[in-house]
Write an enzyme that holds these catalytic residues in place. Sequence first.
Site, PDB file in Angstrom:
ATOM      1  N   ARG A  13       0.839  -1.197   0.000  1.00 21.43           N
ATOM      2  CA  ARG A  13       0.000   0.000   0.000  1.00 21.43           C
ATOM      3  C   ARG A  13       0.878   1.252   0.000  1.00 21.43           C
ATOM      4  O   ARG A  13       1.094   1.874  -1.032  1.00 21.43           O
ATOM      5  CB  ARG A  13      -0.951  -0.037   1.207  1.00 21.43           C
ATOM      6  CG  ARG A  13      -2.135   0.950   1.091  1.00 21.43           C
ATOM      7  CD  ARG A  13      -1.813   2.354   1.491  1.00 21.43           C
ATOM      8  NE  ARG A  13      -1.331   2.451   2.866  1.00 21.43           N
ATOM      9  CZ  ARG A  13      -0.870   3.578   3.404  1.00 21.43           C
ATOM     10  NH1 ARG A  13      -0.815   4.681   2.683  1.00 21.43           N
ATOM     11  NH2 ARG A  13      -0.427   3.603   4.653  1.00 21.43           N
ATOM     12  N   ASP A  14       1.436   1.582   1.136  1.00 19.21           N
ATOM     13  CA  ASP A  14       2.240   2.793   1.252  1.00 19.21           C
ATOM     14  C   ASP A  14       3.485   2.717   0.380  1.00 19.21           C
ATOM     15  O   ASP A  14       3.910   3.706  -0.222  1.00 19.21           O
ATOM     16  CB  ASP A  14       2.632   2.994   2.722  1.00 19.21           C
ATOM     17  CG  ASP A  14       3.168   4.385   3.015  1.00 19.21           C
ATOM     18  OD1 ASP A  14       3.680   5.030   2.098  1.00 19.21           O
ATOM     19  OD2 ASP A  14       3.085   4.818   4.177  1.00 19.21           O
ATOM     20  N   HIS A 203       3.645   4.300  12.848  1.00 20.37           N
ATOM     21  CA  HIS A 203       3.923   4.134  11.421  1.00 20.37           C
ATOM     22  C   HIS A 203       5.005   5.156  11.106  1.00 20.37           C
ATOM     23  O   HIS A 203       4.739   6.361  11.064  1.00 20.37           O
ATOM     24  CB  HIS A 203       2.640   4.402  10.623  1.00 20.37           C
ATOM     25  CG  HIS A 203       2.813   4.404   9.142  1.00 20.37           C
ATOM     26  ND1 HIS A 203       2.301   3.417   8.339  1.00 20.37           N
ATOM     27  CD2 HIS A 203       3.426   5.280   8.313  1.00 20.37           C
ATOM     28  CE1 HIS A 203       2.580   3.691   7.071  1.00 20.37           C
ATOM     29  NE2 HIS A 203       3.269   4.823   7.035  1.00 20.37           N
ATOM     30  N   HIS A 205       8.114   6.830   8.868  1.00 22.94           N
ATOM     31  CA  HIS A 205       8.952   7.069   7.707  1.00 22.94           C
ATOM     32  C   HIS A 205      10.316   7.531   8.237  1.00 22.94           C
ATOM     33  O   HIS A 205      10.473   7.738   9.436  1.00 22.94           O
ATOM     34  CB  HIS A 205       8.305   8.100   6.786  1.00 22.94           C
ATOM     35  CG  HIS A 205       7.067   7.583   6.108  1.00 22.94           C
ATOM     36  ND1 HIS A 205       6.913   7.527   4.744  1.00 22.94           N
ATOM     37  CD2 HIS A 205       5.914   7.085   6.622  1.00 22.94           C
ATOM     38  CE1 HIS A 205       5.731   7.017   4.435  1.00 22.94           C
ATOM     39  NE2 HIS A 205       5.098   6.743   5.566  1.00 22.94           N
ATOM     40  N   CYS A 236       3.917   9.669   0.341  1.00 20.54           N
ATOM     41  CA  CYS A 236       2.512  10.047   0.158  1.00 20.54           C
ATOM     42  C   CYS A 236       2.406  11.013  -1.016  1.00 20.54           C
ATOM     43  O   CYS A 236       3.065  12.062  -1.006  1.00 20.54           O
ATOM     44  CB  CYS A 236       1.960  10.701   1.428  1.00 20.54           C
ATOM     45  SG  CYS A 236       0.261  11.289   1.256  1.00 20.54           S
ATOM     46  N   ASN A 245       9.394   4.768   3.903  1.00 20.38           N
ATOM     47  CA  ASN A 245       9.115   4.130   5.186  1.00 20.38           C
ATOM     48  C   ASN A 245      10.380   3.572   5.825  1.00 20.38           C
ATOM     49  O   ASN A 245      11.382   3.300   5.152  1.00 20.38           O
ATOM     50  CB  ASN A 245       8.146   2.961   4.984  1.00 20.38           C
ATOM     51  CG  ASN A 245       6.715   3.407   4.788  1.00 20.38           C
ATOM     52  OD1 ASN A 245       5.987   3.662   5.733  1.00 20.38           O
ATOM     53  ND2 ASN A 245       6.304   3.508   3.521  1.00 20.38           N
TER      54      ASN A 245
END
Length: 288
Positions: A13-14, A203, A205, A236, A245
């Site tokens: 996803r990310d 989460h 980065h 993003c 990340n």
Amino acid sequence: MAAAVTLTDVVLRDGLQDEPVVVPVPDRVAVARALAEAGVPCIEAASFVDPARVPQMAGAEELVAALPTTPGVRHSGIALNARGARRAIRSGLQEVTLVVSAGQGHSRANAGRDTAAALAGFEGLAAAHPSITFTAGVATAFVCPFDGPVPPERLQGIARSCADLGVERINLADTLGTATPEHVTESLEAVRAVLPATELALHLHDAHGQALRTVDRALALGVTRFDSALGGYGGCPFAPGAHGNLATEGLVAHLHARGVRTGIDVEHLSRAASLVREVIAAAPACPR
């Protein structure tokens, strides 16, 4: 320090959403299978957003339908609004992350509405779908690319509103990767002060190589859930300056060196990271 942690890999996803390519669904399924074989217990597989805005996330339903069923492995997806959440539920996922932004500027860029409206749009979902596990993801929890640093007291209020939605966990995201360990620690303590019974996750980065120091501080505070992405991919599309990340393989090595259990096999994880690089390199460019 924690004896064991639970990691969620978010590369599907990310990790993919900011790449200039669209990885075909079969290749994404192969990555999910490789992650499961490595013992990664939680895999964030898809984002249920408009593919016209994020073409890398096209085919979310097709992907979920093809995901392998592996004992002990849980798949999840994210949504920015109730429509996306209902898509995720219909796809068959049992865990859905409802994403809001702490920064107003990022909320408008990412979700097309301010934070209060984004929160209001999720009201009633948990009550209407009691069999689904809902979690909250707070983007730009510490620093917003448009508004700057997020005061801990603002994050407290947003976290309270997330808890009121009926979520089981709140995941605080350093979307840019620039928050200092001290800022993250202060914010974690502020949220825990008002929500002592709610599980918190991070989460991270990693803009300046500080994410692992943040992990150590969070572990000392009792945080036992972290997101990361194979290969350090990620970013993003609606957060200028967002960095990749925290890499799953780096995080696992860091934790294992400190005697913290993850249940993840490093050799299998290395093979999964190689596969991710291969499928990204072979993928067609995003449509313009």
